[in-house]
Scaffold this motif. Structure first.
Motif, PDB file in Angstrom:
ATOM      1  N   GLY A 197       0.816  -1.209   0.000  1.00 28.45           N
ATOM      2  CA  GLY A 197       0.000   0.000   0.000  1.00 28.45           C
ATOM      3  C   GLY A 197       0.847   1.255   0.000  1.00 28.45           C
ATOM      4  N   ARG A 198       1.934   1.227   0.729  1.00 29.15           N
ATOM      5  CA  ARG A 198       2.840   2.376   0.759  1.00 29.15           C
ATOM      6  C   ARG A 198       3.412   2.649  -0.631  1.00 29.15           C
ATOM      7  NH1 ARG A 198       2.977   6.152   3.786  1.00 29.15           N
ATOM      8  NH2 ARG A 198       5.241   6.309   4.006  1.00 29.15           N
ATOM      9  N   VAL A 199       3.757   1.578  -1.338  1.00 28.95           N
ATOM     10  CA  VAL A 199       4.293   1.728  -2.690  1.00 28.95           C
ATOM     11  C   VAL A 199       3.244   2.334  -3.622  1.00 28.95           C
ATOM     12  CG1 VAL A 199       5.098   0.469  -4.735  1.00 28.95           C
ATOM     13  CG2 VAL A 199       5.993  -0.125  -2.472  1.00 28.95           C
ATOM     14  N   PHE A 200       2.027   1.799  -3.580  1.00 28.09           N
ATOM     15  CA  PHE A 200       0.951   2.329  -4.431  1.00 28.09           C
ATOM     16  C   PHE A 200       0.641   3.782  -4.073  1.00 28.09           C
ATOM     17  CE2 PHE A 200      -0.639  -2.260  -4.889  1.00 28.09           C
ATOM     18  CZ  PHE A 200       0.020  -2.415  -6.095  1.00 28.09           C
ATOM     19  N   SER A 201       0.711   4.097  -2.799  1.00 25.64           N
ATOM     20  CA  SER A 201       0.472   5.475  -2.360  1.00 25.64           C
ATOM     21  C   SER A 201       1.547   6.403  -2.919  1.00 25.64           C
ATOM     22  CB  SER A 201       0.456   5.539  -0.827  1.00 25.64           C
ATOM     23  OG  SER A 201       0.216   6.854  -0.381  1.00 25.64           O
ATOM     24  N   ASN A 202       2.808   5.961  -2.858  1.00 25.76           N
ATOM     25  CA  ASN A 202       3.906   6.758  -3.422  1.00 25.76           C
ATOM     26  C   ASN A 202       3.715   6.986  -4.917  1.00 25.76           C
ATOM     27  OD1 ASN A 202       5.214   6.826  -0.932  1.00 25.76           O
ATOM     28  ND2 ASN A 202       6.490   5.049  -1.376  1.00 25.76           N
ATOM     29  N   ALA A 203       3.127   5.981  -5.580  1.00 26.73           N
ATOM     30  CA  ALA A 203       2.916   6.077  -7.029  1.00 26.73           C
ATOM     31  C   ALA A 203       1.674   6.889  -7.376  1.00 26.73           C
ATOM     32  CB  ALA A 203       2.805   4.674  -7.626  1.00 26.73           C
ATOM     33  N   GLY A 204       0.907   7.315  -6.359  1.00 29.69           N
ATOM     34  CA  GLY A 204      -0.295   8.100  -6.603  1.00 29.69           C
ATOM     35  C   GLY A 204      -1.482   7.275  -7.044  1.00 29.69           C
ATOM     36  N   ASN A 205      -1.428   5.964  -6.804  1.00 30.85           N
ATOM     37  CA  ASN A 205      -2.527   5.074  -7.189  1.00 30.85           C
ATOM     38  C   ASN A 205      -3.447   4.890  -5.986  1.00 30.85           C
ATOM     39  OD1 ASN A 205      -4.229   3.010  -8.065  1.00 30.85           O
ATOM     40  ND2 ASN A 205      -2.602   1.952  -9.188  1.00 30.85           N
ATOM     41  N   PHE A 206      -4.413   5.788  -5.846  1.00 35.43           N
ATOM     42  CA  PHE A 206      -5.283   5.823  -4.671  1.00 35.43           C
ATOM     43  C   PHE A 206      -6.063   4.518  -4.500  1.00 35.43           C
ATOM     44  CE2 PHE A 206      -9.487   6.565  -2.852  1.00 35.43           C
ATOM     45  CZ  PHE A 206      -9.178   7.191  -1.657  1.00 35.43           C
ATOM     46  N   ASP A 207      -6.684   4.039  -5.559  1.00 40.59           N
ATOM     47  CA  ASP A 207      -7.535   2.847  -5.463  1.00 40.59           C
ATOM     48  C   ASP A 207      -6.739   1.612  -5.060  1.00 40.59           C
ATOM     49  OD1 ASP A 207      -9.795   4.294  -6.150  1.00 40.59           O
ATOM     50  OD2 ASP A 207      -9.597   3.869  -8.294  1.00 40.59           O
ATOM     51  N   ALA A 208      -5.570   1.428  -5.689  1.00 38.28           N
ATOM     52  CA  ALA A 208      -4.743   0.268  -5.361  1.00 38.28           C
ATOM     53  C   ALA A 208      -4.229   0.354  -3.927  1.00 38.28           C
ATOM     54  CB  ALA A 208      -3.577   0.141  -6.333  1.00 38.28           C
ATOM     55  N   ALA A 209      -3.870   1.558  -3.496  1.00 36.03           N
ATOM     56  CA  ALA A 209      -3.381   1.745  -2.128  1.00 36.03           C
ATOM     57  C   ALA A 209      -4.474   1.415  -1.118  1.00 36.03           C
ATOM     58  CB  ALA A 209      -2.887   3.179  -1.935  1.00 36.03           C
ATOM     59  N   ILE A 210      -5.679   1.893  -1.360  1.00 34.21           N
ATOM     60  CA  ILE A 210      -6.795   1.625  -0.449  1.00 34.21           C
ATOM     61  C   ILE A 210      -7.070   0.126  -0.372  1.00 34.21           C
ATOM     62  CG2 ILE A 210      -9.305   1.834  -0.195  1.00 34.21           C
ATOM     63  CD1 ILE A 210      -7.880   4.238   0.876  1.00 34.21           C
ATOM     64  N   ARG A 211      -7.027  -0.562  -1.513  1.00 32.64           N
ATOM     65  CA  ARG A 211      -7.249  -2.014  -1.508  1.00 32.64           C
ATOM     66  C   ARG A 211      -6.187  -2.726  -0.683  1.00 32.64           C
ATOM     67  NH1 ARG A 211      -8.603  -1.196  -7.017  1.00 32.64           N
ATOM     68  NH2 ARG A 211      -6.498  -1.795  -7.658  1.00 32.64           N
ATOM     69  N   SER A 212      -4.941  -2.326  -0.845  1.00 35.40           N
ATOM     70  CA  SER A 212      -3.855  -2.957  -0.093  1.00 35.40           C
ATOM     71  C   SER A 212      -4.003  -2.701   1.402  1.00 35.40           C
ATOM     72  CB  SER A 212      -2.500  -2.439  -0.586  1.00 35.40           C
ATOM     73  OG  SER A 212      -2.217  -2.898  -1.882  1.00 35.40           O
TER      74      SER A 212
END
Length: 223
Positions: free
Chosen positions: A108-123
């Motif tokens: 989730g931290r990685v997806f958040s860094n990448a600006g991918n909100f939906d993927a981060a929330i899922r993780s």
């Protein structure tokens, strides 16, 4: 006879060539033990590990998770999930609830860094589901704090407020006052944006009182 001897020698030596050095697991153990208090040293140890010498799937997953954790704790913003995917894929099948929670949190931290909100929330949701079955209140605090930050960036203040309050509660249960105070600052910031100055002052004062207590034990700390 010479050919037979050579073949037997090759069979004996081949497993030893593929056997994982015990030093790898020792290095990983040392890095894990330093992770919270000295994350920079943990990262240094992991970076000196020759990944080509890791032959066990379990050790590969542990390496990937600890490397991801060390990078995050040293404020290295990774945007590729090549490491965390290894940990997630392994621990989803073989890990404990805590290991699954950690793997999904750092993904989730990685997806958040990448600006991918939906993927981060899922993780983070998967991490929270797994962590809820443990007593790791510190990790639950981190998860709620991360989710709160994402919603704050989306200007979803109600969800951000709820998550920051939960983070403060979990950090309190984890006896992590510094993080608890930071969570209260997040709560106060949201109250400020919502125009509730009374509640803002209350939670800011809670953070200040925590900092004052910390200064008693760490006189060099500044508020």
């Amino acid at each position: 006879m010479k050919v037979l001897y050579t073949a037997l020698l090759a069979l004996l030596l081949f497993p030893s060539c593929r056997r994982q050095s015990g030093d790898i697991d020792s290095f990983l153990h040392n890095a894990e033990s330093l992770m919270n208090e000295h994350p920079e040293d943990a990262l240094s140890i992991i970076r000196h590990i020759d990944r080509r010498k890791i032959y066990s799937s379990a050790s590969e997953a542990r390496y990937a998770l600890l490397y991801s954790q060390a990078l995050d704790k040293n404020y290295v913003d990774v945007t590729s999930d090549s490491l965390t995917a290894v940990a997630v894929n392994y621990y989803d099948r073989h890990g404990t609830k805590h290991e699954r929670a950690m793997a999904h949190y750092y993904q989730g931290r990685v997806f958040s860094n990448a600006g991918n909100f939906d993927a981060a929330i899922r993780s983070y949701s998967l991490a929270e589901d797994a962590a809820s079955g443990t007593d790791d209140y510190y990790l639950l605090g981190l998860i709620n704090n991360a989710v709160g930050n994402l919603h704050f960036e989306q200007y979803d203040l109600d969800e951000a407020l709820q998550r920051d309050q939960q983070a403060a509660s979990f950090f309190h249960r984890a006896q992590s006052p510094y993080n608890e105070a930071l969570a209260y600052i997040g709560v106060g910031t949201v109250y400020s944006l919502k125009g509730d100055n009374e509640q803002m002052e209350i939670v800011y004062n809670k953070a200040i009182e925590i900092y004052k207590e910390l200064i008693k034990y760490c006189p060099y700390m500044k508020i």
